[in-house]
Design a protein around this motif. Structure first.
Motif, PDB file in Angstrom:
ATOM      1  N   PHE A 186       0.854  -1.185   0.000  1.00 19.67           N
ATOM      2  CA  PHE A 186       0.000   0.000   0.000  1.00 19.67           C
ATOM      3  C   PHE A 186       0.887   1.232   0.000  1.00 19.67           C
ATOM      4  O   PHE A 186       1.911   1.266   0.697  1.00 19.67           O
ATOM      5  CB  PHE A 186      -0.905   0.010   1.238  1.00 19.67           C
ATOM      6  CG  PHE A 186      -1.879  -1.132   1.272  1.00 19.67           C
ATOM      7  CD1 PHE A 186      -3.078  -1.064   0.583  1.00 19.67           C
ATOM      8  CD2 PHE A 186      -1.583  -2.298   1.958  1.00 19.67           C
ATOM      9  CE1 PHE A 186      -3.969  -2.119   0.603  1.00 19.67           C
ATOM     10  CE2 PHE A 186      -2.465  -3.362   1.977  1.00 19.67           C
ATOM     11  CZ  PHE A 186      -3.668  -3.275   1.295  1.00 19.67           C
ATOM     12  N   GLN A 187       0.463   2.225  -0.741  1.00 16.92           N
ATOM     13  CA  GLN A 187       1.246   3.461  -0.797  1.00 16.92           C
ATOM     14  C   GLN A 187       1.289   4.134   0.564  1.00 16.92           C
ATOM     15  O   GLN A 187       2.198   4.898   0.865  1.00 16.92           O
ATOM     16  CB  GLN A 187       0.636   4.398  -1.844  1.00 16.92           C
ATOM     17  CG  GLN A 187       1.493   5.611  -2.156  1.00 16.92           C
ATOM     18  CD  GLN A 187       0.909   6.431  -3.276  1.00 16.92           C
ATOM     19  OE1 GLN A 187       0.620   5.919  -4.354  1.00 16.92           O
ATOM     20  NE2 GLN A 187       0.702   7.727  -3.019  1.00 16.92           N
ATOM     21  N   SER A 188       0.287   3.837   1.397  1.00 20.25           N
ATOM     22  CA  SER A 188       0.220   4.471   2.715  1.00 20.25           C
ATOM     23  C   SER A 188       1.150   3.799   3.721  1.00 20.25           C
ATOM     24  O   SER A 188       1.282   4.280   4.849  1.00 20.25           O
ATOM     25  CB  SER A 188      -1.211   4.425   3.237  1.00 20.25           C
ATOM     26  OG  SER A 188      -1.709   3.103   3.198  1.00 20.25           O
ATOM     27  N   ASP A 189       1.776   2.693   3.328  1.00 17.39           N
ATOM     28  CA  ASP A 189       2.688   2.003   4.252  1.00 17.39           C
ATOM     29  C   ASP A 189       3.930   2.840   4.521  1.00 17.39           C
ATOM     30  O   ASP A 189       4.379   3.607   3.670  1.00 17.39           O
ATOM     31  CB  ASP A 189       3.144   0.663   3.646  1.00 17.39           C
ATOM     32  CG  ASP A 189       2.048  -0.396   3.692  1.00 17.39           C
ATOM     33  OD1 ASP A 189       1.073  -0.190   4.433  1.00 17.39           O
ATOM     34  OD2 ASP A 189       2.172  -1.406   2.977  1.00 17.39           O
ATOM     35  N   TRP A 198       7.081   5.078   6.718  1.00 15.70           N
ATOM     36  CA  TRP A 198       7.241   6.422   7.269  1.00 15.70           C
ATOM     37  C   TRP A 198       7.124   7.515   6.219  1.00 15.70           C
ATOM     38  O   TRP A 198       7.006   8.688   6.559  1.00 15.70           O
ATOM     39  CB  TRP A 198       8.569   6.538   8.012  1.00 15.70           C
ATOM     40  CG  TRP A 198       9.782   6.382   7.153  1.00 15.70           C
ATOM     41  CD1 TRP A 198      10.357   5.210   6.782  1.00 15.70           C
ATOM     42  CD2 TRP A 198      10.552   7.419   6.556  1.00 15.70           C
ATOM     43  NE1 TRP A 198      11.445   5.449   5.991  1.00 15.70           N
ATOM     44  CE2 TRP A 198      11.596   6.798   5.833  1.00 15.70           C
ATOM     45  CE3 TRP A 198      10.476   8.808   6.549  1.00 15.70           C
ATOM     46  CZ2 TRP A 198      12.535   7.509   5.116  1.00 15.70           C
ATOM     47  CZ3 TRP A 198      11.430   9.523   5.839  1.00 15.70           C
ATOM     48  CH2 TRP A 198      12.442   8.892   5.134  1.00 15.70           C
ATOM     49  N   ARG A 199       7.203   7.136   4.932  1.00 17.19           N
ATOM     50  CA  ARG A 199       7.009   8.142   3.889  1.00 17.19           C
ATOM     51  C   ARG A 199       5.681   7.939   3.181  1.00 17.19           C
ATOM     52  O   ARG A 199       5.452   8.495   2.107  1.00 17.19           O
ATOM     53  CB  ARG A 199       8.152   8.063   2.877  1.00 17.19           C
ATOM     54  CG  ARG A 199       9.464   8.591   3.410  1.00 17.19           C
ATOM     55  CD  ARG A 199      10.596   8.331   2.448  1.00 17.19           C
ATOM     56  NE  ARG A 199      10.394   8.996   1.161  1.00 17.19           N
ATOM     57  CZ  ARG A 199      11.102   8.740   0.070  1.00 17.19           C
ATOM     58  NH1 ARG A 199      12.035   7.842   0.095  1.00 17.19           N
ATOM     59  NH2 ARG A 199      10.865   9.383  -1.046  1.00 17.19           N
ATOM     60  N   ARG A 232       1.097  14.984   7.294  1.00 14.66           N
ATOM     61  CA  ARG A 232       1.829  14.735   8.547  1.00 14.66           C
ATOM     62  C   ARG A 232       3.242  14.239   8.247  1.00 14.66           C
ATOM     63  O   ARG A 232       4.204  14.679   8.890  1.00 14.66           O
ATOM     64  CB  ARG A 232       1.045  13.716   9.380  1.00 14.66           C
ATOM     65  CG  ARG A 232       1.667  13.349  10.685  1.00 14.66           C
ATOM     66  CD  ARG A 232       0.631  12.770  11.655  1.00 14.66           C
ATOM     67  NE  ARG A 232      -0.156  11.699  11.105  1.00 14.66           N
ATOM     68  CZ  ARG A 232       0.278  10.444  10.951  1.00 14.66           C
ATOM     69  NH1 ARG A 232       1.492  10.131  11.310  1.00 14.66           N
ATOM     70  NH2 ARG A 232      -0.509   9.518  10.456  1.00 14.66           N
ATOM     71  N   HIS A 233       3.353  13.348   7.290  1.00 11.63           N
ATOM     72  CA  HIS A 233       4.677  12.819   6.965  1.00 11.63           C
ATOM     73  C   HIS A 233       5.565  13.887   6.319  1.00 11.63           C
ATOM     74  O   HIS A 233       6.768  13.964   6.622  1.00 11.63           O
ATOM     75  CB  HIS A 233       4.543  11.610   6.036  1.00 11.63           C
ATOM     76  CG  HIS A 233       4.067  10.384   6.746  1.00 11.63           C
ATOM     77  ND1 HIS A 233       3.717   9.217   6.103  1.00 11.63           N
ATOM     78  CD2 HIS A 233       3.870  10.136   8.067  1.00 11.63           C
ATOM     79  CE1 HIS A 233       3.343   8.316   6.998  1.00 11.63           C
ATOM     80  NE2 HIS A 233       3.412   8.852   8.189  1.00 11.63           N
ATOM     81  N   GLY A 283       6.471  16.271   9.022  1.00 14.49           N
ATOM     82  CA  GLY A 283       7.392  15.576   9.915  1.00 14.49           C
ATOM     83  C   GLY A 283       8.800  15.541   9.360  1.00 14.49           C
ATOM     84  O   GLY A 283       9.769  15.818  10.076  1.00 14.49           O
ATOM     85  N   LEU A 284       8.912  15.215   8.089  1.00 15.08           N
ATOM     86  CA  LEU A 284      10.241  15.126   7.478  1.00 15.08           C
ATOM     87  C   LEU A 284      10.941  16.481   7.501  1.00 15.08           C
ATOM     88  O   LEU A 284      12.114  16.587   7.882  1.00 15.08           O
ATOM     89  CB  LEU A 284      10.094  14.618   6.040  1.00 15.08           C
ATOM     90  CG  LEU A 284      11.377  14.189   5.343  1.00 15.08           C
ATOM     91  CD1 LEU A 284      12.055  13.056   6.094  1.00 15.08           C
ATOM     92  CD2 LEU A 284      11.094  13.763   3.906  1.00 15.08           C
ATOM     93  N   ARG A 285      10.203  17.522   7.117  1.00 18.02           N
ATOM     94  CA  ARG A 285      10.797  18.868   7.121  1.00 18.02           C
ATOM     95  C   ARG A 285      11.185  19.299   8.532  1.00 18.02           C
ATOM     96  O   ARG A 285      12.246  19.892   8.749  1.00 18.02           O
ATOM     97  CB  ARG A 285       9.804  19.873   6.517  1.00 18.02           C
ATOM     98  CG  ARG A 285       9.595  19.668   5.027  1.00 18.02           C
ATOM     99  CD  ARG A 285       8.521  20.578   4.508  1.00 18.02           C
ATOM    100  NE  ARG A 285       8.269  20.356   3.092  1.00 18.02           N
ATOM    101  CZ  ARG A 285       7.254  20.882   2.409  1.00 18.02           C
ATOM    102  NH1 ARG A 285       6.382  21.650   3.033  1.00 18.02           N
ATOM    103  NH2 ARG A 285       7.105  20.630   1.135  1.00 18.02           N
TER     104      ARG A 285
END
Lengths: 236, 369
Positions: free
Chosen positions: A32-35, A37-38, A206-207, A210-212
């Motif tokens: 799934f694309q939603s899997d 941390w990204r 959110r991801h 979060g990354l930024r």
């Protein structure tokens, strides 16, 4: 889930005629694309999943908290959302609008069990997206020696193995306008992605935030640590 | 206007600011404090964030709808999911900081002598935050919080005498529409009280610090630089947890909607409540739970007087036992997540009290001799 099947062709045609979605094979291997941390929502899959939800699931399962206008989050245009809402008749007989909450199901009793609300089901179940997929594709004949309760069906993914919901997904339950073959497994994967979005509409944002933020604070921490070392060295 | 007035103008107009600046620049601190000494500063920052995000959430939170209200905040309120993330992640990280700080105080005997008042304030802060955390767990409207609250109210109403009166005042009677609204007020009041307690605890700890000899440094810029670096690292961890593990440590039932028809076999608590849940698990009923909590709190409050050392540095045996106590508390928390054998559960419970009531006086007296 079995009721209101008449909605399926109407809604699927109405939604998927807009058809910006392109199919991608997410079944072999299952992913799934939603899997991860990204992860982000696969909008094409979520749009197909909404068509399946509205055609097959919505007659029994609610989607609390969501408005039809929220569907813009899976890539539909305001015009498309307005068209979808207009095709849905609310309990008082009036047509839904984009600002209407998702139409709640009528009173449903599945052998004494109340169908759960699906709005946040992915967040509520261990395994989340994958559990929903495994559940929807987990129906089959009960193993030898297992006695099913009256009105119950075997599902290998459900705790205890017995569930009062029947297997409702079948091949070609809806027609995908983007050409994706609507196998039962594909429908399950698409519904799982749609329910992932409904549970966590801000997943992608959110991801990204979060990354930024992590990059910013990692750099800030390095600068602050260097400054602290220098100040402490100068202070002896 | 004279030249003198012009030069002294800003300082004369803002005496508090001038006093604060003078305090920050005063060379009255010993150099070389470890990183862990920044924990109170970090906890203060987290508490400020909790108060700010809590106020923002309270504007939209409807106690009658509880979990549906939180879903509304996440879905419909601009940046609502960020506010909720701040509050949930802040609560978890705040308890990490507090538990580590208390453990450090135990390990370094930071509760002895003049620091006893500060230690008692820290224990009071822990109690206030645990109660606020449990109320937050109930206000979340999840299945675990709902049943934890129902159990607490049902058991409390069975109490008689003054304890029953306090329980009745706190919960407002049988569970009803107004229960969560009432508890929301206590949750907010405890949050503000915790900020005050933290300030008092820091002030008391500072007062009890022995006057350093030799070279001194000022908070600015020496410890300001250390605190800033620690805050940046905390923010990094905070962002990681909030954005990539938003449900971290909340308990498996926190996302499930409250239901009077779905009774969980055991309530799944947020991680920071699990040591307390493990401590109280052996004693059924509100009376038993209250007894276990009061006994644990009494042991912590009495610690400065249970320690018989003459003020010297902690010895190896004492430090080893303190680490063992840390493992014991972790075990108690684990017992609330996955059931342990009854014997082990009893051992963990008993060890907690043996540590304070038997081992601490004995070992500290032995090491002082």
């Amino acid at each position: 889930m079995m009721r209101h099947r008449f909605l399926a062709p109407l809604l699927a045609a109405g939604l998927l005629a807009c058809g910006a979605a392109r199919a991608e094979n997410t079944l072999t291997p299952l992913h799934f694309q939603s899997d991860g941390w990204r992860g982000s929502i696969d909008k094409a899959a979520a749009q197909r999943g909404f068509a399946v939800y509205q055609s097959v699931c919505a007659s029994c399962h609610g989607m609390s908290g969501l408005h039809y206008r929220d569907l813009e989050g899976i890539g539909l245009t305001p015009e498309q959302v307005a068209g979808i809402a207009a095709s849905i008749k609310l309990a008082d007989g009036s047509a839904a609008t984009p600002d209407s909450l998702f139409k709640p199901p009528g009173a449903v009793n599945m052998g004494g069990a109340v169908p759960p609300d699906l709005g946040a089901i992915v967040a509520q179940r261990p395994g989340g997206t994958r559990y929903v997929y495994e559940f929807l594709t987990g129906f089959g004949p009960a193993p030898d020696g297992m006695t099913l309760l009256p009105g119950h069906f075997y599902n290998r993914a459900f705790p205890g193995g017995q569930v009062s919901m029947p297997n409702v997904l079948r091949d070609n339950a809806v027609t995908y306008a983007d050409g994706t073959k609507a196998s039962a497994a594909q429908e399950a994967a698409d519904v799982a992605e749609f329910l992932t979005w409904s549970s966590d509409p801000d997943l992608a944002e959110r991801h990204i935030i979060g990354l930024r933020t992590v990059i910013f604070f990692a750099l800030l921490a390095m600068v602050a640590l260097a400054a602290k070392r220098r100040i402490w060295r100068e202070e002896g | 206007m004279t030249t003198e007035t012009k030069q002294g103008g800003p300082r004369a107009a803002t005496p508090c600011l001038a006093g604060l600046c003078a305090g920050l620049m005063r060379r009255d601190l010993a150099p070389g404090a470890p990183w862990l000494s920044t924990l109170p500063v970090l906890l203060g920052a987290v508490l400020a964030l909790l108060l700010a995000s809590g106020m923002a959430l309270a504007v939209f939170y409807d106690p009658r709808a509880a979990q549906a209200s939180l879903r509304f905040i996440a879905l419909e309120v601009p940046a609502g999911w960020i506010m909720r993330g701040y509050h949930v992640t802040g609560a978890g990280l705040g308890f990490v900081l507090l538990y580590v700080h208390l453990f450090r105080m135990l390990l370094t005997r930071g509760y002895r002598g003049p620091a006893a008042a500060g230690w008692m304030l820290w224990v009071t802060l822990l109690a206030a935050l645990l109660l606020a955390g449990w109320l937050g767990f109930a206000l979340n409207g999840g299945l675990g919080g709902y049943w934890s609250l129902i159990d607490a109210i049902s058991a409390s109403l069975a109490l008689s005498g003054p304890a029953g009166g306090v329980a009745m005042w706190f919960f407002g009677g049988a569970p009803g529409d107004g229960t969560l609204a009432r508890l929301l007020v206590f949750h907010a009041v405890l949050g503000v009280a915790a900020a005050g307690l933290l300030w008092l605890a820091c002030a008391a700890t500072r007062q009890a610090r022995p006057a350093p000899a030799g070279r001194m440094v000022a908070f600015w810029p020496v410890y300001a630089a250390q605190a800033f670096a620690a805050l940046a690292l905390l923010a990094l961890v905070f962002a990681l947890l909030m954005c990539f593990a938003p449900h971290w440590g909340q308990g498996a039932q926190s996302q499930l909607p409250a239901s009077s028809l779905a009774v969980p076999a055991a309530v799944s608590y947020p991680w920071y409540l699990t040591p307390l849940a493990g401590l109280t698990a052996l004693f059924p009923g509100a009376g038993g739970h209250a007894l276990a909590v009061i006994a644990a709190a009494a042991a912590l409050y009495a610690l400065p007087w249970l320690d018989r050392s003459g003020g010297g540095a902690p010895g190896g045996l004492y430090r080893a036992l303190t680490w063992l106590l840390g493992l014991d508390v972790l075990g108690l928390g684990l017992s609330a997540v996955c059931p342990l054998a009854a014997g082990l559960q009893i051992l963990l419970f008993v060890w907690f009290f043996i540590h304070f009531l038997v081992l601490t006086p004995a070992v500290t007296a032995m090491e002082a001799a």
